[in-house]
Design a protein around this motif. Structure first.
Motif, PDB file in Angstrom:
ATOM      1  N   GLY A 101      11.886  55.532  30.180  1.00 33.29           N
ATOM      2  CA  GLY A 101      12.858  56.607  30.344  1.00 33.29           C
ATOM      3  C   GLY A 101      13.063  57.346  29.037  1.00 33.29           C
ATOM      4  O   GLY A 101      13.038  56.744  27.955  1.00 33.29           O
ATOM      5  N   THR A 124       7.254  57.467  34.111  1.00 37.70           N
ATOM      6  CA  THR A 124       8.244  58.062  33.214  1.00 37.70           C
ATOM      7  C   THR A 124       9.364  58.758  33.977  1.00 37.70           C
ATOM      8  O   THR A 124       9.196  59.175  35.127  1.00 37.70           O
ATOM      9  CB  THR A 124       7.583  59.066  32.266  1.00 37.70           C
ATOM     10  N   ALA A 125      10.503  58.889  33.294  1.00 33.03           N
ATOM     11  CA  ALA A 125      11.664  59.584  33.854  1.00 33.03           C
ATOM     12  C   ALA A 125      12.478  60.157  32.711  1.00 33.03           C
ATOM     13  O   ALA A 125      12.472  59.616  31.603  1.00 33.03           O
ATOM     14  CB  ALA A 125      12.516  58.639  34.689  1.00 33.03           C
ATOM     15  N   LEU A 150      20.233  56.107  31.171  1.00 32.26           N
ATOM     16  CA  LEU A 150      19.162  55.311  30.564  1.00 32.26           C
ATOM     17  C   LEU A 150      19.636  53.887  30.301  1.00 32.26           C
ATOM     18  O   LEU A 150      18.950  52.918  30.630  1.00 32.26           O
ATOM     19  CB  LEU A 150      18.720  55.940  29.237  1.00 32.26           C
ATOM     20  N   LEU A 203      14.386  50.311  34.467  1.00 32.42           N
ATOM     21  CA  LEU A 203      13.490  50.800  33.424  1.00 32.42           C
ATOM     22  C   LEU A 203      13.112  49.633  32.522  1.00 32.42           C
ATOM     23  O   LEU A 203      13.892  48.689  32.356  1.00 32.42           O
ATOM     24  CB  LEU A 203      14.163  51.889  32.583  1.00 32.42           C
ATOM     25  N   ALA A 232      13.306  52.546  26.949  1.00 29.20           N
ATOM     26  CA  ALA A 232      13.964  53.855  26.865  1.00 29.20           C
ATOM     27  C   ALA A 232      13.770  54.428  25.471  1.00 29.20           C
ATOM     28  O   ALA A 232      13.880  53.711  24.477  1.00 29.20           O
ATOM     29  CB  ALA A 232      15.453  53.739  27.181  1.00 29.20           C
TER      30      ALA A 232
END
Length: 293
Positions: free
Chosen positions: A96, A123-124, A131, A140, A143
């Motif tokens: 992330g 991915t984000a 996050l 996730l 980050a």
């Protein structure tokens, strides 16, 4: 509630019959009926309508069935994932990015190092608070975050690079003639900032910094994100104080000036949960945090 109750309930709901469900589960029918009654007693609701030739779900049972199926599926996915990790087969790493880091050149260059690795990257881009929440909840694996950030303090972290603050000044402003300025020159100026809820730690640090320098912030000049502050400066609405990485490639509508005596520096870090079992996480962390020669 015992986990096996969910399995028993779903089996009966799918077969619509206690005897067939018992055969499917490999248990006797009377104990199965007793377990379903215990579940209904615990929930204080009837899940089935008992009929002469089987059963039907009640309205409450239909609602509970949908949730039970999802829970059982989540458990099976979790078990499969752990087994994959133990065998070294799990190659997906979910990364992330904080909104203010996703387009940083140094971050993207470091991501480029991972192209040679046989790792499936997902991915984000998310706000900092989200996050942190997704790292905690294991949604996730890694980050890319901007410090200071209160929500990141419980995670393992490695510094990628320091990202000093600069002033983004409209070209028609009196300070646009300077490539370097001092904090005192920002007094009586319209300083663009963001609301505290966007980044509490960063906001508190900057607010203290400005207060110590005798700079008064006007809440009417708040922007939702660091990037928006730059756009507002380009529109001539004030001076934006932002990390340098966000001001590297701006057009000639603004001048980017360093602030010689500023006492606050933003830092870009890679963060992860220490309890994360994915062996590829540390490989990605090592690649991202490796300094260039």
């Amino acid at each position: 509630m015992e986990f096996r109750y969910l399995k028993y309930f779903v089996a009966v709901a799918q077969t619509r019959h206690f005897t067939r469900a018992a055969e499917q589960l490999g248990i006797a029918q009377p104990p199965l009926s007793q377990q379903i009654k215990k579940l209904e007693h615990e929930l204080d609701v009837d899940l089935f309508k008992r009929l002469s030739r089987g059963v039907e779900l009640t309205q409450a049972g239909e609602v509970f069935y949908a949730d039970a199926v999802n829970i059982l599926a989540d458990v099976e996915r979790a078990k499969a994932k752990v087994r994959q990790i133990a065998r070294g087969e799990h190659t997906e790493v979910r990364i992330g990015f904080a909104t203010s880091t996703s387009t940083c050149i140094q971050v993207l260059e470091r991501m480029g190092r991972l192209q040679q690795e046989k790792i499936n990257l997902k991915t984000a881009e998310l706000p900092m608070s989200e996050l942190a929440a997704q790292l905690t909840n294991k949604q996730l694996d890694i980050a890319i975050m901007r410090l200071p950030c209160y929500a990141s303090e419980s995670f393992e972290r490695r510094l990628l690079f320091d990202d000093p603050f600069v002033a983004v000044i409209p070209t028609d402003h009196a300070l646009a003639q300077f490539k370097r300025i001092q904090m005192k020159q920002l007094r009586e100026q319209k300083i663009l900032l963001f609301p505290r809820e966007t980044g509490p730690a960063l906001f508190d640090g900057m607010n203290t910094l400005f207060a110590d320098a005798g700079i008064r912030l006007d809440p009417h000049f708040a922007a939702p994100q660091l990037r928006t502050m730059i756009a507002m400066a380009q529109a001539g609405l004030g001076i934006a104080i932002v990390p340098y990485s966000l001001a590297e490639h701006l057009d000639n509508s603004v001048v980017v000036a360093s602030i010689e005596d500023i006492k606050l520096t933003s830092r870009i870090v890679v963060a992860w949960e220490a309890s994360n079992l994915n062996k590829h996480v540390l490989k990605v962390v090592t690649q991202l945090s490796q300094n260039d020669d």
